[in-house]
Design a protein around this motif. Structure first.
Motif, short mmCIF file in Angstrom:
data_model
loop_
_atom_site.label_atom_id
_atom_site.label_comp_id
_atom_site.label_asym_id
_atom_site.label_seq_id
_atom_site.Cartn_x
_atom_site.Cartn_y
_atom_site.Cartn_z
N ASN A 1 0.76 -1.10 -0.03
CA ASN A 1 0.11 -0.07 0.06
C ASN A 1 0.95 1.31 0.03
O ASN A 1 0.56 2.29 -0.68
N ASP B 1 -8.53 0.35 1.35
CA ASP B 1 -8.44 -0.98 1.56
C ASP B 1 -9.89 -1.58 1.90
O ASP B 1 -10.28 -1.09 2.68
N TRP C 1 -12.05 -4.78 2.28
CA TRP C 1 -12.20 -6.26 2.35
C TRP C 1 -13.46 -6.80 2.03
O TRP C 1 -14.36 -6.15 2.88
N ASN D 1 -8.12 -1.05 -3.24
CA ASN D 1 -7.38 -2.07 -3.20
C ASN D 1 -8.48 -3.11 -2.49
O ASN D 1 -8.63 -3.37 -1.36
N GLN E 1 -9.64 -6.90 -1.23
CA GLN E 1 -9.02 -8.12 -0.95
C GLN E 1 -10.07 -8.95 -0.60
O GLN E 1 -11.04 -8.59 0.02
N PRO F 1 -8.28 -2.25 7.70
CA PRO F 1 -8.66 -1.69 6.47
C PRO F 1 -9.70 -0.61 6.58
O PRO F 1 -9.86 -0.39 7.71
#
Length: 431
Positions: free
Chosen positions: A24, A38, A40, A70, A72, A93
């Motif tokens: 990151n 981030d 998730w 990002n 995940q 996150p």
């Protein structure tokens, strides 16, 4: 050995989080003024949630060229463990999808951002169901927003009911129990399916408790909770009736005896294969039913009631974590995920938006269930839900007396509340 393996697992998780943190930092340093969020999530592989979600995020990044998301993807079990580990490591996150059962623990850890100021300014706020927002609000602070609603309806196989000479599904517990022997005698199949183990067992139990006008724990003026069954003979009687209902389902042959050990996978699969006639389940069954090729035989109705109409309202939230450095940008992403494109594409029959319902049997079957939904109280649920599952097992597997089971569960709930500092002072004084 188990402890060693668990420590190893956490070491791997922490290492992966540190790697993610480094990646990151590189992304930020390599892109001038680029904000990285981030996110998730637990999308299933090749699911509509994933397909539509990635498209919505790509469009969001185009509309916000200074933001990179990002994503995940992990399983729900991994997701929960990673969230807890990241919070403890101070590296949570920005945003995560999750389960409603995690809400109290995350809030109790003071890990969630107060979304009230953002929500009050949101132009679509009136499109979200009021009782859903209430369930995600603590001390007048909104701490999460709903991703989807896992309302539960009665799914039934029309062919099995027709073969049994029944005109339609049961409307009450009494009617459901009466149908059991008829369906078994005329079709050779069981009438109903339950989940005796796993995450769905306590979800089904709390629904039956609500259908008999019972709460798992009552909040006092201080915001703490207690179970009051053992203090109130009438409440204990109603709790006993719920566990007697389970026992009667088994004794009268309404459920398959193997169902006592089913988790949600067996419950879902066996219904879709036509091995029993009815089940309480969510709209996520659409894909499973279609794959089994029995969608034309499907009917959907409200769950059978007893003292009251009620269903389990599963709220799967979006969590924005308190330590995010970019709360405004995280809020903008959540707004996009709650927008019409994602909700229509991924959550057509389970959206928290009042204006998105879809058409056909799934839309009609689940319409109106949110308003009669019940949720878990805002307490730490780990041991509570385990005890609820054990209570079902005590009645179905150990053949324990329903009243003793109800009394035991009430006591265990209060023990758990006390251990977590959430037990009402009034309850402490009365012991």
């Amino acid at each position: 050995m188990k402890k060693g393996l668990r420590l190893l697992m956490y070491s791997v998780i922490i290492a992966s989080l540190l790697v993610g943190c480094s990646a990151n930092e590189k992304s930020v340093s390599g892109s001038e003024d680029k904000i990285v969020l981030d996110f998730w999530t637990a999308w299933g592989p090749d699911s509509r949630e994933e397909e539509v979600g990635l498209k919505v995020i790509a469009d969001f990044e185009k509309e916000h060229p200074n933001i990179e998301v990002n994503v995940q993807v992990m399983t729900f079990d991994m997701l929960y463990d990673n969230i807890i580990t990241s919070i403890n490591a101070g590296n949570a996150p920005d945003i995560s999808w999750g389960l409603g059962e995690w809400f109290s623990d995350l809030n109790h850890a003071d890990a969630l951002l107060n979304l009230t100021p953002y929500y009050e300014e949101w132009e679509d706020k009136d499109l979200i169901y009021d009782n859903v927002i209430e369930a995600l609000t603590v001390n007048e602070e909104l701490k999460a927003l709903p991703n989807y609603l896992g309302n539960r309806a009665l799914l039934y196989n029309k062919d099995i009911l027709n073969e049994a000479g029944l005109e339609g599904p049961p409307k009450t517990w009494e009617e459901l129990i009466a149908m059991g022997p008829i369906i078994k005698e005329r079709t050779g199949k069981y009438a109903f399916g339950i989940s005796g183990t796993g995450v769905r067992a306590p979800q089904e139990l709390i629904m039956y408790l609500a259908q008999n006008d019972l709460q798992l724990a009552v909040r006092d003026e201080s915001g703490k909770f207690k179970n009051t069954w053992n203090e109130n003979p009438e409440e204990l009687k109603r709790a006993e009736e719920v566990f007697q209902f389970y026992k009667t389902l088994l004794q009268d042959g309404v459920i398959d005896p193997n169902g006592r050990s089913w988790g949600h996978q067996e419950e879902d699969t066996n219904f879709s294969l036509g091995q029993y006639a009815m089940v309480i389940n969510g709209a996520w069954m659409e894909d499973t039913i279609e794959e089994a090729g029995v969608v034309d035989n499907l009917g959907i109705a409200p769950p059978p009631e007893n003292a009251s109409k009620a269903t389990y309202l599963e709220i799967s939230p979006y969590y924005i974590f308190k330590d995010t450095e970019h709360p405004e940008e995280a809020w903008e992403l959540i707004k996009a995920m709650l927008g019409e494109e994602y909700q229509e594409g991924a959550n057509l029959y389970k959206s928290p938006r009042k204006d998105i319902k879809g058409e056909g049997v799934w839309a009609e079957g689940y319409d109106g269930l949110t308003e009669i939904g019940t949720v878990f109280p805002q307490v730490s649920l780990g041991k509570v839900t385990n005890d609820m599952t054990d209570a079902v097992g005590r009645v179905l597997l150990l053949e324990e007396d329903p009243e003793e089971t109800a009394s035991w569960l009430g006591e265990e709930i209060n023990k758990s509340l006390e251990a977590n500092g959430q037990l009402s002072e009034e309850a402490v004084r009365s012991e």
